[in-house]
Structures are given as C-alpha cells and as structure tokens.
Scaffold this motif. Structure first.
Motif, PDB file in Angstrom:
ATOM      1  N   PHE A 209       0.826  -1.575   0.299  1.00  0.00           N
ATOM      2  CA  PHE A 209       0.261   0.065  -0.248  1.00  0.00           C
ATOM      3  C   PHE A 209       1.138   1.107  -0.300  1.00  0.00           C
ATOM      4  CE2 PHE A 209      -2.231  -3.381   2.265  1.00  0.00           C
ATOM      5  CZ  PHE A 209      -3.914  -3.399   1.483  1.00  0.00           C
ATOM      6  N   ASP A 210      -0.039   2.433  -0.906  1.00  0.00           N
ATOM      7  CA  ASP A 210       0.839   3.687  -0.494  1.00  0.00           C
ATOM      8  C   ASP A 210      -0.180   4.493   0.203  1.00  0.00           C
ATOM      9  OD1 ASP A 210       1.696   6.368  -1.454  1.00  0.00           O
ATOM     10  OD2 ASP A 210       2.775   5.619  -3.241  1.00  0.00           O
ATOM     11  N   GLU A 211       0.434   4.939   1.182  1.00  0.00           N
ATOM     12  CA  GLU A 211      -1.294   5.394   1.754  1.00  0.00           C
ATOM     13  C   GLU A 211      -1.365   6.707   1.886  1.00  0.00           C
ATOM     14  OE1 GLU A 211      -2.468   3.879   4.687  1.00  0.00           O
ATOM     15  OE2 GLU A 211      -1.146   1.954   4.655  1.00  0.00           O
ATOM     16  N   THR A 212      -0.305   6.888   0.797  1.00  0.00           N
ATOM     17  CA  THR A 212      -0.485   8.989   0.146  1.00  0.00           C
ATOM     18  C   THR A 212      -0.371   9.055  -0.501  1.00  0.00           C
ATOM     19  OG1 THR A 212       1.883   9.372   1.287  1.00  0.00           O
ATOM     20  CG2 THR A 212       0.967  11.009  -0.544  1.00  0.00           C
ATOM     21  N   THR A 213      -0.950   8.141  -1.932  1.00  0.00           N
ATOM     22  CA  THR A 213      -1.002   7.999  -2.879  1.00  0.00           C
ATOM     23  C   THR A 213      -3.118   6.772  -3.277  1.00  0.00           C
ATOM     24  OG1 THR A 213      -0.311   6.307  -3.901  1.00  0.00           O
ATOM     25  CG2 THR A 213       0.296   8.383  -4.169  1.00  0.00           C
ATOM     26  N   GLY A 214      -2.318   6.356  -2.321  1.00  0.00           N
ATOM     27  CA  GLY A 214      -4.003   5.326  -2.357  1.00  0.00           C
ATOM     28  C   GLY A 214      -3.123   3.516  -3.222  1.00  0.00           C
ATOM     29  N   ASP A 215      -2.446   3.415  -3.933  1.00  0.00           N
ATOM     30  CA  ASP A 215      -1.855   3.272  -5.154  1.00  0.00           C
ATOM     31  C   ASP A 215      -1.639   1.308  -4.064  1.00  0.00           C
ATOM     32  OD1 ASP A 215      -2.336   4.555  -6.874  1.00  0.00           O
ATOM     33  OD2 ASP A 215      -0.034   4.735  -7.277  1.00  0.00           O
ATOM     34  N   VAL A 216      -2.558   0.211  -4.954  1.00  0.00           N
ATOM     35  CA  VAL A 216      -1.837  -1.279  -4.484  1.00  0.00           C
ATOM     36  C   VAL A 216      -1.097  -2.220  -5.185  1.00  0.00           C
ATOM     37  CG1 VAL A 216      -2.924  -3.147  -3.377  1.00  0.00           C
ATOM     38  CG2 VAL A 216      -4.387  -0.633  -3.113  1.00  0.00           C
ATOM     39  N   ARG A 217      -0.205  -2.166  -4.893  1.00  0.00           N
ATOM     40  CA  ARG A 217       0.602  -3.374  -5.538  1.00  0.00           C
ATOM     41  C   ARG A 217       0.433  -4.503  -5.105  1.00  0.00           C
ATOM     42  NH1 ARG A 217       4.736  -2.417  -9.524  1.00  0.00           N
ATOM     43  NH2 ARG A 217       4.594  -0.157  -8.972  1.00  0.00           N
ATOM     44  N   LEU A 218      -0.397  -5.077  -5.583  1.00  0.00           N
ATOM     45  CA  LEU A 218      -0.147  -6.841  -5.369  1.00  0.00           C
ATOM     46  C   LEU A 218       1.091  -7.735  -6.265  1.00  0.00           C
ATOM     47  CD1 LEU A 218      -4.246  -7.519  -5.544  1.00  0.00           C
ATOM     48  CD2 LEU A 218      -2.819  -7.622  -4.087  1.00  0.00           C
ATOM     49  N   ARG A 219       1.517  -8.260  -5.169  1.00  0.00           N
ATOM     50  CA  ARG A 219       2.024  -9.634  -5.766  1.00  0.00           C
ATOM     51  C   ARG A 219       2.214 -10.811  -5.647  1.00  0.00           C
ATOM     52  NH1 ARG A 219       7.087  -6.182  -6.707  1.00  0.00           N
ATOM     53  NH2 ARG A 219       7.282  -4.114  -5.771  1.00  0.00           N
ATOM     54  N   VAL A 220       2.283 -11.595  -6.345  1.00  0.00           N
ATOM     55  CA  VAL A 220       2.189 -13.052  -6.244  1.00  0.00           C
ATOM     56  C   VAL A 220       3.120 -14.045  -6.926  1.00  0.00           C
ATOM     57  CG1 VAL A 220       0.509 -15.025  -7.266  1.00  0.00           C
ATOM     58  CG2 VAL A 220      -0.170 -12.459  -7.405  1.00  0.00           C
ATOM     59  N   ARG A 221       3.485 -14.534  -5.427  1.00  0.00           N
ATOM     60  CA  ARG A 221       4.859 -15.330  -6.208  1.00  0.00           C
ATOM     61  C   ARG A 221       4.024 -17.154  -5.779  1.00  0.00           C
ATOM     62  NH1 ARG A 221       9.604 -16.673  -5.903  1.00  0.00           N
ATOM     63  NH2 ARG A 221      10.325 -17.683  -5.346  1.00  0.00           N
ATOM     64  N   ALA A 222       4.216 -17.923  -7.137  1.00  0.00           N
ATOM     65  CA  ALA A 222       3.762 -18.963  -6.862  1.00  0.00           C
ATOM     66  C   ALA A 222       4.894 -20.119  -6.699  1.00  0.00           C
ATOM     67  CB  ALA A 222       3.382 -19.357  -7.870  1.00  0.00           C
ATOM     68  N   VAL A 223       4.969 -21.250  -5.688  1.00  0.00           N
ATOM     69  CA  VAL A 223       5.722 -22.416  -5.514  1.00  0.00           C
ATOM     70  C   VAL A 223       4.959 -23.350  -6.605  1.00  0.00           C
ATOM     71  CG1 VAL A 223       7.022 -24.107  -4.465  1.00  0.00           C
ATOM     72  CG2 VAL A 223       6.849 -20.977  -4.018  1.00  0.00           C
ATOM     73  N   PRO A 224       5.153 -24.163  -7.245  1.00  0.00           N
ATOM     74  CA  PRO A 224       4.031 -24.402  -8.392  1.00  0.00           C
ATOM     75  C   PRO A 224       4.070 -26.360  -7.628  1.00  0.00           C
ATOM     76  CG  PRO A 224       5.046 -23.284 -10.108  1.00  0.00           C
ATOM     77  CD  PRO A 224       5.754 -23.025  -8.689  1.00  0.00           C
ATOM     78  N   GLY A 225       5.713 -26.447  -7.121  1.00  0.00           N
ATOM     79  CA  GLY A 225       5.971 -27.914  -6.858  1.00  0.00           C
ATOM     80  C   GLY A 225       6.171 -28.513  -8.542  1.00  0.00           C
ATOM     81  N   GLU A 226       6.319 -30.357  -7.883  1.00  0.00           N
ATOM     82  CA  GLU A 226       5.979 -31.359  -8.973  1.00  0.00           C
ATOM     83  C   GLU A 226       4.496 -31.159  -9.422  1.00  0.00           C
ATOM     84  OE1 GLU A 226       8.706 -32.528 -10.172  1.00  0.00           O
ATOM     85  OE2 GLU A 226       9.975 -31.650  -8.274  1.00  0.00           O
ATOM     86  N   ARG A 227       4.905 -31.029 -11.548  1.00  0.00           N
ATOM     87  CA  ARG A 227       3.861 -32.404 -11.652  1.00  0.00           C
ATOM     88  C   ARG A 227       3.541 -33.540 -12.021  1.00  0.00           C
ATOM     89  NH1 ARG A 227       1.829 -32.438 -18.021  1.00  0.00           N
ATOM     90  NH2 ARG A 227       0.579 -31.062 -17.512  1.00  0.00           N
ATOM     91  N   VAL A 228       2.352 -33.314 -11.447  1.00  0.00           N
ATOM     92  CA  VAL A 228       2.092 -34.583 -11.058  1.00  0.00           C
ATOM     93  C   VAL A 228       0.746 -35.616 -12.265  1.00  0.00           C
ATOM     94  CG1 VAL A 228       0.712 -36.350  -9.363  1.00  0.00           C
ATOM     95  CG2 VAL A 228       1.759 -33.735  -8.921  1.00  0.00           C
ATOM     96  N   SER A 229       1.604 -36.562 -13.285  1.00  0.00           N
ATOM     97  CA  SER A 229       0.544 -37.241 -13.395  1.00  0.00           C
ATOM     98  C   SER A 229      -0.210 -38.570 -13.104  1.00  0.00           C
ATOM     99  CB  SER A 229       1.234 -38.011 -15.118  1.00  0.00           C
ATOM    100  OG  SER A 229       2.774 -38.354 -14.882  1.00  0.00           O
ATOM    101  N   VAL A 230      -1.343 -39.136 -13.787  1.00  0.00           N
ATOM    102  CA  VAL A 230      -1.633 -40.928 -13.481  1.00  0.00           C
ATOM    103  C   VAL A 230      -0.828 -41.187 -14.130  1.00  0.00           C
ATOM    104  CG1 VAL A 230      -4.108 -42.089 -13.107  1.00  0.00           C
ATOM    105  CG2 VAL A 230      -4.169 -39.349 -13.174  1.00  0.00           C
ATOM    106  N   ALA A 231       0.044 -41.875 -12.897  1.00  0.00           N
ATOM    107  CA  ALA A 231       0.606 -43.890 -13.230  1.00  0.00           C
ATOM    108  C   ALA A 231       0.039 -44.165 -12.801  1.00  0.00           C
ATOM    109  CB  ALA A 231       1.404 -43.448 -12.331  1.00  0.00           C
ATOM    110  N   HIS A 232      -1.466 -44.782 -12.407  1.00  0.00           N
ATOM    111  CA  HIS A 232      -1.557 -45.489 -11.822  1.00  0.00           C
ATOM    112  C   HIS A 232      -3.663 -45.943 -11.579  1.00  0.00           C
ATOM    113  CE1 HIS A 232      -1.972 -50.466 -11.145  1.00  0.00           C
ATOM    114  NE2 HIS A 232      -2.294 -49.831 -10.020  1.00  0.00           N
ATOM    115  N   PHE A 233      -4.115 -46.900 -12.134  1.00  0.00           N
ATOM    116  CA  PHE A 233      -5.137 -46.941 -11.244  1.00  0.00           C
ATOM    117  C   PHE A 233      -5.879 -48.288 -10.489  1.00  0.00           C
ATOM    118  CE2 PHE A 233      -5.719 -44.681 -15.128  1.00  0.00           C
ATOM    119  CZ  PHE A 233      -6.715 -43.413 -14.581  1.00  0.00           C
ATOM    120  N   ARG A 234      -6.379 -48.246  -9.102  1.00  0.00           N
ATOM    121  CA  ARG A 234      -6.752 -48.719  -8.204  1.00  0.00           C
ATOM    122  C   ARG A 234      -7.652 -49.006  -7.808  1.00  0.00           C
ATOM    123  NH1 ARG A 234      -2.944 -48.932  -5.352  1.00  0.00           N
ATOM    124  NH2 ARG A 234      -3.595 -47.643  -3.236  1.00  0.00           N
ATOM    125  N   ILE A 235      -9.069 -50.449  -8.095  1.00  0.00           N
ATOM    126  CA  ILE A 235     -10.736 -50.175  -8.315  1.00  0.00           C
ATOM    127  C   ILE A 235     -11.023 -50.994  -7.028  1.00  0.00           C
ATOM    128  CG2 ILE A 235     -12.581 -50.658  -9.136  1.00  0.00           C
ATOM    129  CD1 ILE A 235     -11.294 -49.394 -11.861  1.00  0.00           C
TER     130      ILE A 235
END
Length: 208
Positions: A149-175
């Motif tokens: 927040f800029d308390e004088t002007t009212g400007d707001v900067r949103l910072r978004v940081r992502a940590v995706p982690g490992e990409r997961v795929s479907v390796a097996h089905f158990r029914i």
C-alpha cells in the motif's frame, strides 16, 4: 427526564461522499428526531462499512461529540471522519509461476488492475490461480498474495508468488469393491487417461 432531540448534526471531513448522502444514514436524527445513543453507534458502524466498500480501508471515525443545551432537551452532534486514501490496484505482479500459465496471469492482471482494492481481491486472485494449477497437474502448489500500500496516493501493488511443486501425472488406477462392475467399465465412465496430468476438476467430474 426530558425527551432529548437532535438540534443539529455537524459532519466534518467529508470528501468521498456528499454531506447530503451521509446524512441519510442517520435517519430521524438527521432532522430533529429523538437522540438515540445506541442507534448512533450502529449508524457509525454502517457508515464505516460503506466507506470500506468504496476502497477507503483506513477510514476512521472519531467518537461523536455530543453537546447538550442548557435545558438538556436537545443536543448538537459533531461527527468527524478521517476518510484516508481511496485504494486502487495499480499493478498485479506474478513471480515463480510456470510458463504455461503466463497468459492466465496476464488475464488476471488486466481484470484486477484499476478497480478499487477491496479485502476480497487477494483471495479472489489466489483462488482463481490455484484452480488453474490444480487443473494442470500441480496439486501441491502454494501461492502467496501480498498487497503493498502507498498510504499517500492509495496505489496498491499486488505481488503474487507461486511455488508450483512437482507436476503430477496419473500413473496407476486401483479399483476396489466392484463385485458386479468391471474395472474397464468404471475407467471408461470416469474418462481419466493413464499418463495424463492430474486434473483436480476432472477428478471431481469423474466421481460425480
């Protein structure tokens, strides 16, 4: 004792809203009605919430000054309001994300840059982006959304940081537990392919 009425209502510090509009919040007290201390407290809280909906997150209302006349049959109310700046989102910045979601990040930036900054903006951006990650095989993604927040002007900067982690795929089905229905029939109905990226939304649809 005597019934006390409001002889005058003075409003100090108004800029974002007109005095005429603010006076409507006070009901009968605005034009000589009975002085109601509890109703006055509730009115000031409603007024505070209204300001927050207009982007004035730093709104502050001083305790009302109540001045009785000599006969103690009427009062003058003085309400002093410190509106603070009107906060608006001027930038939405992303870091740490995967390249395949760059276009979605651009869409979110266009959607949320310019409007008033309200308390729900951060969670809304986080939920929208999280859903995209879950649909692309990143069930362990963590997102950190922080406003500056800029308390004088009212400007707001949103910072978004992502940590995706490992990409997961479907390796097996158990029914398990399917005595009368073949595995192949269940898998065909679910529509999830072996080796495909894990998609949380497809999983929900498959189980429905």
């Amino acid at each position: 004792g005597a019934e006390v009425h409001v002889a005058a209502l003075e409003l100090v510090g108004l800029e974002a809203m007109t005095p005429q509009l603010v006076r409507t919040f006070f009901g009968p007290m605005e034009h000589g009605g009975v002085y109601d201390e509890e109703q006055l407290k509730e009115t000031l809280e409603v007024l505070r919430l209204k300001y927050r909906k207009l982007g004035h997150l730093r709104i502050a209302i001083e305790p009302p000054v109540v001045e009785f006349d000599a006969a103690r049959t009427s009062v003058t109310l003085r309400i002093t309001i410190h509106e603070g700046p009107e906060f608006r989102v001027q930038a939405l910045e992303f870091s740490g994300g995967v390249a395949e979601l760059a276009r979605r990040e651009e869409e979110l930036a266009r959607l949320h840059t310019g409007p008033l900054y309200l308390t729900g903006v951060g969670p809304e951006v986080e939920n929208a982006l999280r859903e995209e990650y879950l649909r692309r095989g990143y069930p362990d993604v963590t997102l950190d959304v922080r406003p500056e927040f800029d308390e004088t002007t009212g400007d707001v900067r949103l910072r978004v940081r992502a940590v995706p982690g490992e990409r997961v795929s479907v390796a097996h089905f158990r029914i398990q537990g399917n005595a009368r229905t073949k595995d192949a029939a269940i898998l065909a109905l679910m529509g999830i392919e072996l080796g495909s990226a894990y998609d949380a939304e497809k999983e929900r649809e498959a189980f429905r």
